[in-house]
Every structure is written in structure tokens, then in C-alpha cells.
Design an enzyme around this catalytic site. Structure first.
Site, PDB file in Angstrom:
ATOM      1  CD  GLU A 257      60.129  95.397   5.216  1.00 44.85           C
ATOM      2  OE1 GLU A 257      60.673  94.698   6.084  1.00 44.85           O
ATOM      3  OE2 GLU A 257      59.110  96.077   5.434  1.00 44.85           O
TER       4      GLU A 257
ATOM      5  CB  THR B 269      61.438  90.393  15.088  1.00 45.75           C
ATOM      6  OG1 THR B 269      62.623  90.880  14.476  1.00 45.75           O
ATOM      7  CG2 THR B 269      61.489  90.644  16.568  1.00 45.75           C
ATOM      8  N   GLY B 270      58.912  88.688  14.329  1.00 45.69           N
ATOM      9  CA  GLY B 270      57.531  88.268  14.611  1.00 45.69           C
ATOM     10  C   GLY B 270      57.422  86.766  14.767  1.00 45.69           C
TER      11      GLY B 270
ATOM     12  CE  LYS C 103      62.914  96.137  23.032  1.00 45.14           C
ATOM     13  NZ  LYS C 103      63.824  97.212  22.554  1.00 45.14           N
TER      14      LYS C 103
ATOM     15  CB  CYS D  29      55.625  98.339   7.430  1.00 50.02           C
ATOM     16  SG  CYS D  29      54.462  99.528   8.113  1.00 50.02           S
TER      17      CYS D  29
ATOM     18  N   GLY E 228      57.648  94.909  13.886  1.00 48.99           N
ATOM     19  CA  GLY E 228      59.053  94.702  13.557  1.00 48.99           C
ATOM     20  C   GLY E 228      59.193  93.842  12.329  1.00 48.99           C
TER      21      GLY E 228
ATOM     22  CD  GLU F 138      49.860  95.614  12.631  1.00 42.85           C
ATOM     23  OE1 GLU F 138      50.021  95.722  11.398  1.00 42.85           O
ATOM     24  OE2 GLU F 138      48.792  95.270  13.139  1.00 42.85           O
TER      25      GLU F 138
HETATM   26  P1  NAD Z   1      63.010  94.647  14.550  1.00 39.69           P
HETATM   27  O1  NAD Z   1      62.249  93.395  14.297  1.00 39.69           O
HETATM   28  O2  NAD Z   1      64.500  94.570  14.491  1.00 39.69           O
HETATM   29  O3  NAD Z   1      62.669  95.243  15.990  1.00 39.69           O
HETATM   30  C1  NAD Z   1      61.369  95.622  16.371  1.00 39.69           C
HETATM   31  C2  NAD Z   1      61.298  95.697  17.884  1.00 39.69           C
HETATM   32  O4  NAD Z   1      61.432  94.376  18.398  1.00 39.69           O
HETATM   33  C3  NAD Z   1      62.427  96.510  18.518  1.00 39.69           C
HETATM   34  O5  NAD Z   1      61.927  97.208  19.653  1.00 39.69           O
HETATM   35  C4  NAD Z   1      63.407  95.449  18.937  1.00 39.69           C
HETATM   36  O6  NAD Z   1      64.243  95.840  20.007  1.00 39.69           O
HETATM   37  C5  NAD Z   1      62.465  94.337  19.351  1.00 39.69           C
HETATM   38  N1  NAD Z   1      63.052  93.003  19.305  1.00 39.69           N
HETATM   39  C6  NAD Z   1      64.045  92.570  18.491  1.00 39.69           C
HETATM   40  N2  NAD Z   1      64.310  91.286  18.765  1.00 39.69           N
HETATM   41  C7  NAD Z   1      63.457  90.889  19.733  1.00 39.69           C
HETATM   42  C8  NAD Z   1      63.223  89.671  20.419  1.00 39.69           C
HETATM   43  N3  NAD Z   1      63.960  88.594  20.163  1.00 39.69           N
HETATM   44  N4  NAD Z   1      62.246  89.626  21.347  1.00 39.69           N
HETATM   45  C9  NAD Z   1      61.496  90.710  21.601  1.00 39.69           C
HETATM   46  N5  NAD Z   1      61.676  91.901  21.008  1.00 39.69           N
HETATM   47  C10 NAD Z   1      62.641  91.987  20.073  1.00 39.69           C
HETATM   48  O7  NAD Z   1      62.409  95.704  13.529  1.00 39.69           O
HETATM   49  P2  NAD Z   1      62.905  97.187  13.271  1.00 39.69           P
HETATM   50  O8  NAD Z   1      64.163  97.079  12.473  1.00 39.69           O
HETATM   51  O9  NAD Z   1      62.887  97.955  14.544  1.00 39.69           O
HETATM   52  O10 NAD Z   1      61.722  97.752  12.359  1.00 39.69           O
HETATM   53  C11 NAD Z   1      61.675  97.552  10.991  1.00 39.69           C
HETATM   54  C12 NAD Z   1      60.690  96.444  10.645  1.00 39.69           C
HETATM   55  O11 NAD Z   1      59.428  96.754  11.192  1.00 39.69           O
HETATM   56  C13 NAD Z   1      60.463  96.309   9.150  1.00 39.69           C
HETATM   57  O12 NAD Z   1      60.460  94.959   8.777  1.00 39.69           O
HETATM   58  C14 NAD Z   1      59.097  96.927   8.934  1.00 39.69           C
HETATM   59  O13 NAD Z   1      58.384  96.483   7.813  1.00 39.69           O
HETATM   60  C15 NAD Z   1      58.408  96.583  10.210  1.00 39.69           C
HETATM   61  N6  NAD Z   1      57.302  97.520  10.429  1.00 39.69           N
HETATM   62  C16 NAD Z   1      56.018  97.066  10.260  1.00 39.69           C
HETATM   63  C17 NAD Z   1      54.949  97.929  10.428  1.00 39.69           C
HETATM   64  C18 NAD Z   1      53.522  97.462  10.226  1.00 39.69           C
HETATM   65  O14 NAD Z   1      52.618  98.181  10.610  1.00 39.69           O
HETATM   66  N7  NAD Z   1      53.295  96.303   9.644  1.00 39.69           N
HETATM   67  C19 NAD Z   1      55.198  99.257  10.787  1.00 39.69           C
HETATM   68  C20 NAD Z   1      56.511  99.691  10.948  1.00 39.69           C
HETATM   69  C21 NAD Z   1      57.563  98.802  10.785  1.00 39.69           C
END
Ligand code: NAD
Length: 511
Positions: free
Chosen positions: A400, A247-248, A190, A299, A243, A265
Site C-alpha cells: 500500500e 497498527t491493527g 483519540k 484505503c 489505520g 479497518e
Molecule cells: P496509523 O495506523 O498510523 O494511525 C491510525 C490511528 O491509530 C491514529 O489515530 C494513530 O494515532 C493511532 N495509533 C497509532 N499507533 C497506535 C497504537 N500503538 N495504539 C493505539 N493507537 C495507535 O494510520 P494512519 O497513517 O493514520 O492512516 C493510514 C492508514 O489507515 C492506511 O493504511 C489506510 O489504508 C488505513 N485506512 C483504512 C481505512 C478502511 O476503511 N479500511 C480507511 C482509512 C484509512
């Protein structure tokens, strides 16, 4: 006109994309679609994409479950097939590099230089690296003290839900999909809704590479419904999400009801420590690159500069000077150093943080505003921003931002540098700049982060495991370690001895 602009002229926008389930592109069951806009020109719709709902997600999971349980196309057992499909995918991505890079830049706002020179070749690297590992996942066997044989075998965990974010849409999707598929799992992806379609282009490529039906499925739609279904559904064995930390946390909670394997991640607030004996110019370049690469939407961004007080003033002056020379322009332009932020919400979030920095007493040295110059007025552009005099209590030190904002804090001693570096809930990455190897290694040892770069920044080859300490996540992507996220361990105990001491003798049943 550059190659990317020429290619853009030939594109017929908006592009259209459907879901990919059981080897077919299909509309969502509700027939709904959502639109993706160009963050560098918000009036431009670049794609209309099928909007999946919970029923579509359930269906895709059933297809992946069935493909795994019935070893569809021999996927689960035939490592040679997996090797071939993944390797060919890498090769075909390279052949289509410019087209995919163009789409990645159009949807994410990142520069075409980043897409063509980093993200897309890197995506191909990832598929090729894991192709090479498909046939090399072995357990071990040994004789026990009593002469019996133990075989420890590794088996694919089953159905994997892969949920990538929007900042490195393809690289991060690939680093989930490729290792999972290499070991024989089936997958439902997804993608993030801002950037849902480059993965669908890769799926077209994978079909040409011989992907069996049902092994990889893509459902585009909201995280809160479609993503959540993937996380909750008991037919999914593992979830891998990149994400936000919030969210995690939610994913961890929701996945617990069916005790799935999870790898996360998450966010980062990464320090770059610059000692006064560092190579000055290289450290400046590393710091500037570390914060502005990918508009700071990374990130791994080095968003906190900790610099020794003896060089602090001179160092900040140089960083500021370079920050002002960053060319902010639509990513599609070959001369763009920094493109647009992903969305209006993200732009607002970054501007809010800039406001909080000013209000909490940090000293604004560069940037600090949305850019309105001709050519930028329709996009989400924020100037490269530097705050000096940042203290630990400030939000811009702790939280962040995910944008081009650097927070500078001076330090006096090695101990203080370490204390500041570790004063964060995150622990993803860090940079250390010094010509003294012993000092650099002492600092590295003290830093609580998954990656520490010494005298460089951001290098993260596919061979090196990537992941975070603390609130930055769980598990590792890349490298051999990524395979473990998608494997189960099975012990096979083989009685070879005809031994005297059989365990069942412990339970004597009288005749
Ligand atoms: P996000 O948490 O909003 O979304 C990430 C993904 O999760 C998207 O596909 C989103 O649709 C999905 N999602 C959102 N809510 C969900 C739920 N309730 N259940 C299941 N899936 C859900 O993050 P973002 O804004 O897309 O990305 C930015 C974040 O990602 C930043 O915090 C960044 O640090 C992190 N990030 C981390 C790494 C790493 O390797 N540690 C790499 C890139 C980005």
C-alpha cells in the site's frame, strides 16, 4: 476570491484546542501542546492542540466508564434522547458545513471540493442515519419447545475507544462514534495527531445538540501512548480503529489481555479490472478518479489497474493523458483536483515507492516526482504517477503506497484477471468494468474483498457495510452491521410452564 479563501482570511491562526473530558474543554495535565501545520504550506501553523498523556487518557476512560455505569443523563436507556442528539448534530454540521470543511482541508491537505461536497455532508449523513436507528435496536423473543419464553435482548457493550486516521478525519470518526452512541455506548475518541481538531468542532456542535456530560470525550495525543492506553485499559469494552495493518495487528495483540471487542479497518491495495468490452471512457474516468481522489490517500484507492491486453496500450495512453491534466494545487483553491499529501514523511514514503518502481523495472508513464512549481514549493505535492508493465513481484504491486501512484498490469483472460486481483494480502475493495453482466458477476464472485463496484468506483453510502477481507481488517462499519460491533447479546430465559422437567431434577439431593 472563492468563499473558502475569504473564510481563510478571517481565521485567526493558529487555532487553539484543548481536550474534551466530562463536558469541558480542559488542558492536558502536563500542560503540553503540539502543533498542526498546513500540509500545503508547511511554514504555516494552523493549530496548537493540547497533548494528552497516559494519565489524561485514564481519566477520560474513567469518566466514560462512570457515565455508562451510572446511565448519566439517561444516555444508556433513553433512545429518544440519543436520537435527538445525533440527529441535531447532523443538522448543525450542515449549518456549519463551510467552516468545518475549511478546517478539514487546512489540516489534511485534501481539496475544498472534497471537504464541502463529500466529507462534511457525509459526516452529517452518518449522524442522521444512526440517529434514525437509535430506537430500532431490537432483539427477538420466542417460545421454546417446552413452552418457556426466550427473550434475546441487545445491550450496548459499554465504553468504546474510537481511534480514527488522518485521511478522512471526520467521516471515519463519525462512522465509529455515531453507531456506538446510537446504541447507548459512551465513547473516548483519540484522533490522529495530524488532524485532531475538526472532531473537537463537532463536539462543540454536539454540546449544542444536548450531549450529556461524560458521554463523549476526546483526548488528543500520540497513538503510542494515549492510543495504546485506550487499547490496553481494562475499563474499555470495545476498540474500533482505522489505520495501517501493522497498527491493527498491534492493537489486536494488546487488546487481547482484556478480551475487548475489536473492529479494525485497515489497509488496501485495490484492483480495478478493466475488460475490453467496458465502456472505454467511463472506465478511464473511474480509474483516474479511483487513484487520485484524496491524493490517493485512501484505503479504498484503486491503486492497481488490471487491463485486458487487447485494449491495454490505448487505455493506458488515455489514463496517462488524463493524469497529466489533473490540477495539483493547494486544496483550498476551488480549481484544485488534487491537494497536498499529509506530511513530509508521507511524501518521502511515496517518493521511495516511486524509486522502487523504477529500480524494479516498471515503466514510468506519467509523474514520478515531487512538484516544485510556484505555489507548491512549500507543500507536500507529488505528481499524479502512472507505472506500466508492473509485475506481481514488484513492491508497487504488492504494498500500500497511500499516494497518487497507479500500477498497471495487463492480463489476457478472465482467470488471469482474477488471479492477479487476488494476489494481495489485502482484500478491501475492487472495481470491475465490463458491459457483460454475467462476466462482471463471475469476476465479482471470485474477488476476495469487502466491496466490489461494477462499472463505477468509490461509492460507499452509509447504508452499505464497509470493511475488508484478509489483512484489510475485521468487522464492518456503516450500515446496520456497524451496530453489531457495539452490542452484546443477552438471553433472558423465562420459565412460563411450571414444567415437569426442571433441570434441577437432574441433580437430586437426598434429604
Ligand atoms: P496509523 O495506523 O498510523 O494511525 C491510525 C490511528 O491509530 C491514529 O489515530 C494513530 O494515532 C493511532 N495509533 C497509532 N499507533 C497506535 C497504537 N500503538 N495504539 C493505539 N493507537 C495507535 O494510520 P494512519 O497513517 O493514520 O492512516 C493510514 C492508514 O489507515 C492506511 O493504511 C489506510 O489504508 C488505513 N485506512 C483504512 C481505512 C478502511 O476503511 N479500511 C480507511 C482509512 C484509512
Amino acid at each position: 476570491m472563492t468563499a473558502a479563501l475569504q473564510a481563510l482570511e478571517k481565521l485567526r491562526l493558529p487555532l487553539r484546542y484543548d481536550l474534551y473530558v466530562e463536558g469541558q474543554f480542559v488542558k492536558s495535565s502536563s500542560d503540553k501542546t503540539f502543533t498542526c501545520i498546513n500540509p500545503a504550506k508547511k511554514t504555516e501553523t494552523i493549530a496548537r492542540v493540547a497533548e494528552a498523556n497516559v494519565e489524561d487518557a485514564k481519566h477520560a476512560i474513567d469518566i466514560a466508564r462512570n457515565a455508562f455505569d451510572h446511565n448519566r443523563g439517561n444516555w444508556v436507556t433513553d433512545y429518544k434522547l440519543r436520537e435527538k442528539v445525533l440527529f441535531k448534530t447532523g443538522e448543525l454540521i450542515r449549518e456549519n458545513l463551510n467552516y468545518i470543511a475549511l478546517l478539514e482541508t487546512l489540516s489534511s491537505g485534501k481539496t475544498i471540493r472534497t471537504s464541502t461536497r463529500a466529507d462534511i455532508p457525509r459526516t452529517a449523513d452518518i449522524f442522521e442515519y444512526y440517529a434514525g436507528l437509535a430506537g430500532k435496536v431490537h432483539g427477538e423473543s420466542f417460545y421454546l419447545r417446552n413452552g418457556d419464553l426466550s427473550a434475546i435482548v441487545k445491550e450496548p457493550v459499554g465504553v468504546v475507544a474510537a481511534i480514527p486516521p488522518w485521511n478522512f478525519p471526520l467521516v471515519i470518526a463519525a462512522r465509529k462514534i455515531a453507531p456506538a452512541m446510537a446504541v447507548g455506548c459512551t465513547v473516548v475518541v483519540k484522533p490522529a495527531s495530524y488532524t485532531p481538531f475538526t472532531i473537537l468542532e463537532v463536539v462543540k456542535i454536539m454540546e449544542k445538540a444536548g450531549l450529556p456530560k461524560g458521554v463523549l470525550n476526546v483526548v488528543t495525543g500520540p497513538g503510542a501512548t494515549v492510543g495504546m492506553e485506550l487499547v490496553r485499559n481494562p475499563k474499555v469494552d470495545a476498540v474500533t480503529l482505522t489505520g495501517e495493518t501493522s497498527t491493527g495487528r498491534m492493537v489486536m495483540q494488546e487488546a487481547s489481555s482484556s478480551l475487548k471487542h475489536i473492529s479494525l479497518e485497515l489497509g488496501g491495495k485495490n484492483p480495478q479490472i478493466v475488460y475490453d468490452d467496458a465502456n472505454f471512457e467511463e472506465a478511464v474516468n473511474g480509474v483516474v478518479f479511483g487513484i487520485y481522489y484524496n491524493q490517493g490517500e485512501s484505503c479504498g484507492a484503486g491503486s492497481r489497474l488490471l487491463v485486458q491486453d487487447t485494449i491495454h496500450k490505448k487505455f493506458v495512453e488515455r489514463v496517462v493523458e488524463k493524469s497529466k491534466r489533473i490540477k495539483v494545487a493547494p486544496g483550498i483553491r476551488e480549481d484544485s483536483d488534487m491537494g497536498a499529501l499529509i506530511s513530509e514523511d508521507q511524501e518521502q514514503k511515496v517518493l521511495e515507492y516511486i524509486k522502487s518502481g523504477k529500480e524494479q523495472g516498471a515503466v514510468l508513464k506519467a509523474g514520478g516526482d515531487k512538484l516544485h512549481e510556484p505555489g507548491l514549493e512549500d507543500g507536500f505535492f507529488v505528481a499524479p504517477t502512472v507505472f506500466d508493465g508492473v509485475t506481481r513481484d514488484m513492491r508497487i504491486f504488492q504494498e500500500e503506497i497511500f499516494g497518487p501512484v497507479l500500477a498497471v498490469t495487463p492480463f489476457k483472460t478472465e482467470e488471469e484477471a482474477l488471479e492477479l486481483a487476488n494476489d494481495s494480502v489485502y482484500g478491501l475493495a475492487a472495481g470491475v468494468w465490463s458491459r457483460d453482466p454475467a462476466k462482471a458477476l463471475r469476476t465479482t464472485r471470485g474477488i476476495k474483498a469487502g466491496t466490489v463496484w461494477i462499472n463505477t468506483y468509490y461509492l460507499s453510502p452509509v447504508e452499505n457495510p464497509w470493511g475488508g477481507y484478509k489483512y484489510s481488517g475485521l468487522g464492518r462499519e456503516f450500515g446496520l452491521e456497524a451496530l453489531d460491533e457495539f452490542l452484546e447479546t443477552k438471553v433472558v430465559y423465562f420459565d412460563t410452564s411450571g414444567a415437569v422437567h426442571k433441570p434441577h431434577e437432574r441433580l437430586v439431593i437426598k434429604e
